[in-house]
Design an enzyme around this catalytic site. Structure first.
Site, PDB file in Angstrom:
ATOM      1  CB  SER A 199      38.102  40.796  49.292  1.00 16.10           C
ATOM      2  OG  SER A 199      39.106  41.204  48.397  1.00 16.10           O
ATOM      3  CG  ASP A 292      35.688  47.809  45.750  1.00 13.58           C
ATOM      4  OD1 ASP A 292      36.601  47.502  44.964  1.00 13.58           O
ATOM      5  OD2 ASP A 292      35.373  47.112  46.730  1.00 13.58           O
ATOM      6  CG  HIS A 322      38.444  46.134  48.088  1.00  9.30           C
ATOM      7  ND1 HIS A 322      37.496  45.393  47.411  1.00  9.30           N
ATOM      8  CD2 HIS A 322      39.300  45.221  48.625  1.00  9.30           C
ATOM      9  CE1 HIS A 322      37.765  44.115  47.526  1.00  9.30           C
ATOM     10  NE2 HIS A 322      38.844  43.978  48.267  1.00  9.30           N
TER      11      HIS A 322
END
Length: 349
Positions: A199, A292, A322
């Site tokens: 991320s 995602d 995610h």
């Protein structure tokens, strides 16, 4: 010959404009249609649903960030620590920051039976640049150190909004420099270094690879990016339940950059997709889920890497959102870890 069910599905018209969700409230990291999600991942959705409004979840103002950080501490307080993994030791260190910057806290994971010249990996945690800590990846870093036979250095970089860009990239570059310069003392081969993160950590890992290329002092053998956030500019997510249109500016990005994202002068050391050229970067591994909200920009970055001649391995996992690897026992999480491990072994052998 196609079955009747297949034929019926292929004949279904695409959803009309009135049937699509208005996703303009924020970048959707999770699809509105839960039927698109791998059922094995649904167990962690209650933990993650608060992040639906964007990468920073509810942490969208300086005051709410403080509250979110405290809430995360409360959630983990009192939980028993996992038993130490046999064969891996962890040491907390405080290393020099770049000139004029404060020391950087790092956690160093060392396998005890991996020989004298191990690979070294800089690991960078996620949290939308405003949350998280090196400790959050403890179990995974211990496992990776053991399986890879490498020294893993997890970096506690400074967080926004108290410390906007470039504090984050400065801290992780300081850690890379320290790992390289102290390689002999750490039992690391300085010719076998890599960077990884998930991320926001993936964003910083990609930017760290760019900075190492540009500085020309440290060679990196691989960049391993897990659902990275690579671009600050508005874009349309791949979510088929959303109406076409650009996602709005994310408040976490505003606090990270210190100004609204989007202008032409945003540094590639903040968001790697801003780099005019990706040529000369180390081999890349990119993993992201098909549902995602960052999948579109991750795929676009992989295409740019390939076009620039960078060896690139891209994995798009069906039905994964995610942070899907929080579901540790899900099949897709296990597959993604094995894919990562295999790619790291090839790059660092």
């Amino acid at each position: 010959m196609a079955s009747a069910a297949t034929a019926a599905r292929s004949a279904d018209p695409p959803p009309g404009p009135d049937e699509l969700q208005d996703c303009s409230a924020g970048l959707r990291l999770y699809p509105a249609n839960r039927a698109l999600i791998d059922p094995e991942l649904m167990s962690v959705m209650p933990v993650l649903t608060g992040m639906d409004r964007g990468p920073g979840g509810g942490a969208t103002t300086p005051s709410s960030i403080v509250e979110t950080r405290q809430r995360l501490k409360e959630l983990t307080k009192g939980r028993p620590a996992p038993p130490p993994m046999p064969g891996v030791r962890m040491e907390e260190r405080h290393i020099p920051g770049l000139a004029g910057a404060p020391p950087v806290r790092v956690l160093v994971y060392t396998p005890e039976d991996a020989g004298a010249a191990r690979p070294g990996v800089i690991e960078i945690h996620g949290g939308a640049f405003v949350l998280g800590a090196a400790d959050g990846g403890d179990a995974r870093n211990r496992q990776l150190a053991k399986d890879l036979g490498a020294v893993i250095v997890s970096v506690d970089y400074r967080l926004a909004p108290e410390n906007p860009f470039p504090a984050q990239i400065d801290d992780v570059y300081a850690a890379l420099t320290w790992l390289h310069d102290q390689a002999a003392a750490l039992g690391v081969d300085p010719a076998r270094l890599a960077v990884t993160g998930g991320s926001a950590g993936g964003a910083l890992a990609a930017s760290l690879a760019l900075r190492a290329r540009d500085e020309g002092k440290i060679a990196i053998k691989g960049q391993f990016l897990i659902y990275p956030s690579l671009d600050d500019r508005p874009f349309t997510a791949l979510d088929p339940t959303c109406r076409p249109g650009a996602a709005p500016v994310e408040r976490a990005y505003v606090m990270y950059l210190g100004h609204p994202p989007g202008p032409d002068n945003v540094s590639p050391y903040a968001f790697a997709a801003r780099a005019p050229s990706l040529a000369g970067l180390p081999p890349a591994f990119i993993a992201v889920g098909s549902v995602d909200g960052l999948a579109g920009q991750d795929i676009a970055y992989a295409r740019r890497l390939i076009a620039a001649g960078v060896p690139t391995e891209l994995h798009v996992y069906p039905g994964a959102f995610h942070g899907f690897d929080m579901a540790a026992n899900a099949g897709v999480t296990k597959r993604s870890y094995q894919d990562l491990l295999a790619a790291m072994r090839r790059a660092l052998r």
